[in-house]
Write a protein that holds these residues in place. Structure first.
Motif, short mmCIF file in Angstrom:
data_model
loop_
_atom_site.label_atom_id
_atom_site.label_comp_id
_atom_site.label_asym_id
_atom_site.label_seq_id
_atom_site.Cartn_x
_atom_site.Cartn_y
_atom_site.Cartn_z
N GLU A 177 0.81 -1.20 0.00
CA GLU A 177 0.00 0.00 0.00
C GLU A 177 0.85 1.26 0.00
O GLU A 177 0.60 2.19 -0.75
N ALA A 209 3.75 2.02 -1.04
CA ALA A 209 4.45 2.41 -2.26
C ALA A 209 3.46 2.84 -3.33
O ALA A 209 3.85 3.38 -4.36
N ASN A 210 2.19 2.56 -3.09
CA ASN A 210 1.17 2.93 -4.06
C ASN A 210 1.49 2.31 -5.40
O ASN A 210 1.22 2.89 -6.44
N PRO A 255 -13.01 3.36 -3.33
CA PRO A 255 -12.35 4.21 -2.35
C PRO A 255 -12.74 3.77 -0.94
O PRO A 255 -13.91 3.48 -0.68
N ILE A 280 -5.00 2.55 -3.27
CA ILE A 280 -5.10 4.00 -3.44
C ILE A 280 -4.70 4.42 -4.86
O ILE A 280 -3.71 3.93 -5.41
N HIS A 281 -5.52 5.26 -5.45
CA HIS A 281 -5.24 5.76 -6.80
C HIS A 281 -6.04 7.04 -7.00
O HIS A 281 -6.96 7.33 -6.23
N VAL A 282 -5.68 7.75 -8.05
CA VAL A 282 -6.45 8.92 -8.45
C VAL A 282 -7.03 8.66 -9.83
O VAL A 282 -6.34 8.17 -10.72
N ILE A 301 -1.84 8.12 -13.32
CA ILE A 301 -0.99 9.33 -13.29
C ILE A 301 -1.11 10.06 -14.64
O ILE A 301 -1.11 9.42 -15.71
N PRO A 328 2.55 9.66 -5.78
CA PRO A 328 3.50 8.97 -6.66
C PRO A 328 4.38 9.93 -7.46
O PRO A 328 5.45 9.54 -7.91
N PRO A 364 -4.94 6.77 5.19
CA PRO A 364 -5.06 7.46 3.89
C PRO A 364 -6.11 6.84 2.97
O PRO A 364 -6.73 7.55 2.18
N GLY A 389 -3.27 14.40 -7.21
CA GLY A 389 -2.19 13.59 -7.77
C GLY A 389 -0.93 13.61 -6.92
O GLY A 389 -0.02 12.79 -7.13
N ILE A 427 -0.76 13.48 -3.49
CA ILE A 427 -0.93 13.01 -2.11
C ILE A 427 -1.39 11.56 -2.15
O ILE A 427 -2.13 11.15 -3.05
N HIS A 428 -0.93 10.82 -1.17
CA HIS A 428 -1.26 9.40 -1.11
C HIS A 428 -2.63 9.22 -0.44
O HIS A 428 -2.74 8.99 0.76
N ALA A 429 -3.67 9.36 -1.25
CA ALA A 429 -5.05 9.17 -0.78
C ALA A 429 -5.86 8.90 -2.04
O ALA A 429 -5.39 9.17 -3.15
N TYR A 430 -7.06 8.39 -1.87
CA TYR A 430 -7.93 8.23 -3.03
C TYR A 430 -8.26 9.61 -3.61
O TYR A 430 -8.38 10.60 -2.86
#
Ligand SMILES: Cc1ncc(C[n+]2csc(CCOP(=O)(O)OP(=O)(O)O)c2C)c(N)n1
Ligand code: SF4
Ligand SMILES: [Mg+2]
Lengths: 701, 312
Positions: free
Chosen positions: A399, A401-402, A421, A427-429, A440, B14, B43, B60, B62-65
């Protein structure tokens, strides 16, 4: 063939027409008949003219058909506007003490049933004026061969709260009307077989709401807009019972974005609107495509463009829905064909949205959304498939290191397993800028054509997956046909009946109907249509949007396009007649028809004469000083029926050329023509200008 | 699963922020991370939703959803997510253009609802990403690319709007005082209800008027004001409108009151995402039974107006 009857009830709002219609429909439904109701109403006279048709049949029906068997007229306009439409073997029922029916209006073979309402009801005490409706209903029951007791029972239920006196009065009036009719005229002779099966009476909107909750929708957002609002009302009323959060928002921008936010967080979400609201939603629908977030957006179409005809139906948003939002993105467009299909299509839409992580648009319309019909309850059920698509199952290893989880993993199917979520380790965007497998961004100074290409291809691959899951269209009706009728969405039933009529009349006709507009079955459609002799698209818009869509998607151009865009739905005979016109080479006639000239006269009277007159007879004139053929409409005083003058309407342009008070009456073709010429009309120069302003009505497609 | 100690460093995203060096948004990012650490929130229980703009790139980093949505739509997307899963800490972030311009309607209406949302606006009084046009908070007279003769429109007053519209935690921060900002952010996340923090977050590249220096000379802290009462709406309103030689920062107003989520009966059964889907046969039959014989023939169509029908 199944026995059926079509009853039209005409009156002004406030005449109690809806209650009367209700009682009749409920009677028929209790007897086990199928019911379809269509109400077209225009506000042409003060109080609004209301015209309700109920088609009652032993078979399932999904359109209002071509017939008018019995007219129940609640006011004088009702008689004058609709008496001509009653067919031989039918009847006209009205309160003879208040209304007159001029014999010239009555087609041959139609029985007049004037009810002496005050005499019939003298014994029942002082009555409200709306009680005339109940007497008319009683007479109708006799004519139609319906069961008096079933209706009496419904009245009893309706007035239960009002006490025995009111019940007795209503049932008494009903019985008096029934008995009077039974004494004076024979029944129309329908050989009914009543199944007495009790059926739900529903609308398409209703079925979408129920389909949504059965299909696992947990979140619904909306902004009020006709004709979609019923879905909001129904879900809001049932929210607690069915466990759905319902949110009215500040505008459709919010509506769709809230729905997408909910979808992203992991619940099945849906929203609905009509064309104008859909336009506001466009950008976000593309966002759902980019974020790969499931959402279902319902567009219940109404007449456009712009605010258009808010209470009329149209299939005018196909271009818009297909063209919604910038760029290319995977999505699905489904147009259900009837109320039951609304139920199943909504379930399917929710499943496709989650399985493929994309926006799905359900394209309904006012006709489908709002008009009521009976369904067989066994055609819908709570046992529907709920397919939630691919989700991450194994915990992600790292986790912090995402790095373990790729939200947008490049997969052969294009589907990347989702993670909701709140789940540890994933965790991701999700971003609306294009992005790599992790989410990314690869935009602006980080733009990377190679990743962009692969990511775009991944998203668009999902379209193929959807297409493979959808049922391709099939040819219905005779395999070898002279004509193939092509349609989409809500018109299935009416086209189906038109095809049957044509076939019975010697023109073998089959039907190809599209429910899935995107992804489109281009190869299947082309293969079928290339094997057809002549192809005709029928749809409710001006430009033939689905014919264009078909051409764009499959390369197939149909031979002819039948369009109707006056706000009124198709009728089977309307389609059949125009198909015959096409086959026999008759050009499309866009002249103002007689009934249309009458409607225009009603409009003129409302706007310029404070409703003090009503149209009487009409006469067509071919030669005129206005450079076009005319309708001369005689206007009669509402007070005493005397001619007030004449209204002149252009038969080609529909322009009202003016009102000529004092001209006594129609005098026969020659004299009326002389009158038309005497109007002076326009100079030659004006006429030339008129001609250029009048676009040629050539609507060859 | 590897458990990592929760530190500001562990909340690094990231990629490194690509904001201009010195951009005020760095301070806001740091404060959000510090507040999460201070509150000890895992997080993965945080969802940060943004719109479009320089500031909206924050998720983008920060380590969170995160959801990086559309320009102006951070608040409705966050609203949907918060209603769908009220166990999440949902934080909406973005710029002044995003929230007070294109997204203004959502801003106002979200506050009326008192949703349990934290909304942090990085207010640089300019459109940064699109290279320097006037924004809804650009001061009068400010010459920008789109207002070469000076801005003639009065800036919106986000804090006054928030107070007038029902936000229950209203604060102003300054990214030049990052420790102070962290306290406000932590307070906002902990607050139950709609919290707004308008943060002066200077755009060092396109706003040469509202610089760090500009704010340093003007800001003062409300908590240093003896007797300032953050429960007084009218007192807060006075401070919300103060923007001149002196500009207050800190918590202007806070109020305890049920959130929208508290009043939604379906959510009393737990987060919507965890609730069962579909209908059981009995409920389905009951609903269908309502429709038998229920023939309201003239749908209550109404639309905008319908003179012909009273039953709208
Ligand atoms: C619908 C739409 N209109 C316009 C844009 C272009 N656009 C992107 S960001 C932005 C303004 C950003 O200003 P602000 O929200 O204050 O963020 P900042 O960059 O200053 O942090 C605009 C106009 C867009 N992306 N979408
Ligand atoms: S342009 Fe302005 S707002 Fe954008 S990153 Fe640079 S300094 Fe920050
Ligand atoms: Mg800005």
């Amino acid at each position: 063939m199944a026995t059926e009857i079509t009853v039209g009830i005409a009156g002004a709002a406030g005449d109690g027409l809806d209650r009367t219609g209700d009682t009749l429909a409920r009677t028929a439904a209790r007897l086990g008949l199928h019911v379809y109701t269509y109400n077209s109403y225009q506000s042409l006279i003060r109080g609004g003219h209301t015209w309700l048709r109920l088609r009652l049949s032993e078979d399932k029906i999904d359109n209002h058909g071509d017939h008018l068997t019995v007219l129940v007229a609640l006011n004088q306009d009702g008689i004058e506007r609709h008496a001509r439409e009653v067919e031989a073997g039918g009847a006209i029922i009205f309160n003879g003490a208040r209304l007159q029916c001029d014999p010239v209006l009555v087609p041959k073979g139609v029985t007049l049933v004037p009810l002496p309402v005050p005499d019939l009801t003298a014994k029942l005490g002082k009555l409200l004026p709306v009680m005339q409706n109940t007497a008319a209903l009683g007479a109708l029951l006799h004519l139609a061969g319906f069961d008096l007791e079933a209706t009496a029972e419904i009245l009893l239920e309706t007035f239960k709260k009002k006490g025995q006196e009111i019940i007795d009065q209503n049932v008494g009036v009903l019985r008096a009307g029934y008995e009077h009719a039974a004494r004076t005229v024979p029944a129309l002779g329908h050989p009914w077989k009543f199944s007495r099966k009790r059926r739900p009476v529903v609308t398409g909107n209703h079925m979408m709401a129920l389909g949504a909750v059965a299909g696992g929708c947990k979140f619904y957002s909306a902004y009020p807009m006709s004709p979609a609002s019923f879905i909001l009302h129904w879900l809001a009323a049932h929210s607690e019972k069915v466990g759905v959060v319902v949110k009215q928002c500040e505008d459709e921008l919010a509506v769709v974005n809230v729905a997408i936010g909910a979808g992203h967080a992991g619940v099945r979400s849906m929203c609905a609107t009509s064309g104008g609201g859909f336009a506001l939603m466009s950008e976000a629908i593309g966002m759902a495509g980019m974020l790969e977030t499931p959402v279902v957006v319902v567009n219940v179409q109404r007449g456009g463009p712009s605010t258009g005809l808010p209470t009329k139906s149209e299939q005018g948003d196909l271009n818009q829905v297909f063209g919604a939002s910038q760029g290319d993105y995977p999505r699905v467009i489904i147009a259900p064909r009837d109320a039951i299909d609304c139920f199943h299509s909504t379930v399917e839409a929710l499943n496709l949205a989650e399985s493929f992580q994309l926006p799905v648009t359900l394209l309904s319309d006012l006709l489908l959304g709002e008009h009521r019909s009976t369904i067989d309850p066994e055609d819908i059920s709570s046992e529907v498939p709920i397919e939630r698509g691919e989700w991450v199952t194994a915990p992600s290893p790292d986790e912090a290191a995402n790095g373990g989880y790729k939200r947008y993993a490049l997969t052969p199917s294009g589907i990347s397993p989702r993670a909701r979520p709140g789940r540890a380790g994933c965790i991701h965007v999700s971003g609306t800028d294009d992005h790599d497998e992790h989410g990314i961004l690869i935009s602006d100074e980080h733009t990377n054509p190679a990743i962009r290409r692969k990511m775009h291809e991944k998203r668009m691959r999902k379209v193929e997956g959807v297409r493979a899951r959808l049922q391709p269209p099939v040819l219905e009706g005779p395999a070898q046909a002279d004509v193939t009728l092509v349609g989409w969405g809500s018109t299935w039933s009416v086209i189906h009946e038109a095809a049957e009529q044509l076939t019975r009349g010697g023109v073998a006709t089959n039907q190809l109907h599209f429910k899935y507009l995107y992804p489109f079955h281009d190869r299947e459609a082309r293969a079928i249509l290339q094997g057809c002799r002549r192809t005709v698209v029928a749809e409710n818009n001006f430009t033939g949007q689905s014919a264009r869509h078909l051409r764009a998607e499959s390369g197939f151009t149909v031979d002819h396009v039948l369009v109707r865009y006056d706000g009124e739905p198709f009728e089977p005979a309307w389609i059949a007649q125009r198909v015959r016109d096409f086959l026999e080479g008759r050009p499309v006639d866009l002249q103002v028809a007689e009934h249309e000239a009458r409607e225009m006269a009603y409009h003129y009277i409302r706007i310029h004469m404070h409703d003090r007159a009503r149209p009487g007879r009409l006469q067509p004139i071919t030669e005129s000083a206005y450079g076009e053929p005319l309708w001369i409409v005689e206007l009669l005083s509402r007070a005493d029926g005397r001619p007030e003058g004449m209204l002149v309407i252009g038969r080609e342009t529909g322009s009202d050329y003016g009102w000529h008070p004092g001209v006594p009456s129609l005098l026969g073709e020659a004299a009326t023509a002389a009158f038309a010429t005497s109007l002076g009309g326009s100079s030659l120069a004006d006429r030339a200008a008129d001609d250029t302003a009048r676009a040629p009505h050539d609507r060859a497609h | 699963m590897a458990t990592t100690e929760l530190t500001v460093k562990s909340l690094d995203g990231p990629v490194d922020p690509d904001w201009c060096p010195g951009c005020g948004d760095f301070g806001v990012l740091k404060s959000i991370k510090e507040a999460i650490v201070e509150l000890g929130i895992a997080p993965h229980e945080v969802l940060i939703v943004s719109g479009i703009g320089c500031s909206s790139n924050l998720p983008g980093f920060i380590h969170a959803y995160g959801v990086h949505s559309l320009h102006g739509r951070a608040v409705p997307v966050a609203t949907g997510a918060a209603l769908a899963n009220h166990a999440l800490h949902v934080i909406a972030v973005g710029g002044d253009g995003d929230g007070y311009g294109i997204g203004m309607a959502h801003f106002i209406h979200a506050m009326r609802r008192n949703l349990n949302l934290t909304y942090i606006v990085m207010d640089n009084e300019i459109y940064g990403l699109t290279t320097g046009q006037a924004s809804p908070t650009t001061t009068e007279g400010h010459k920008t690319k789109s207002t070469p003769r000076g801005n003639v429109e009065k800036p919106v007053q986000p804090l006054a709007l928030a107070l007038a519209t029902g936000a229950t935690y209203v604060a102003r921060g300054f990214s030049g005082d990052q420790k102070h900002l962290t306290k406000l952010v932590a307070g906002a996340i902990a607050h139950k209800g709609f919290s707004l923090i308008d943060v002066f977050s200077p755009c060092v590249t396109f706003n040469k008027v509202n610089t760090y220096q500009f704010f340093k000379e003007r800001v003062y802290k409300l908590e240093d004001q003896k007797g300032y009462d953050a429960s007084s709406l009218m007192g807060a309103m006075e401070k919300a409108l103060e923007f001149g030689a002196r500009i207050p920062i800190g918590l202007l107003y806070s109020l305890d009151k049920p959130t929208y989520e508290d009043t939604e009966p379906v959510l009393a059964r737990g987060p919507l995402v965890d609730q069962p889907l579909g209908l059981d046969r009995k409920t389905f039959e009951e609903i269908l039974a309502e429709t038998r014989d229920d023939v309201a023939l003239l749908p209550r169509r109404g639309r905008e107006r319908s003179r012909s029908r009273k039953r709208t």
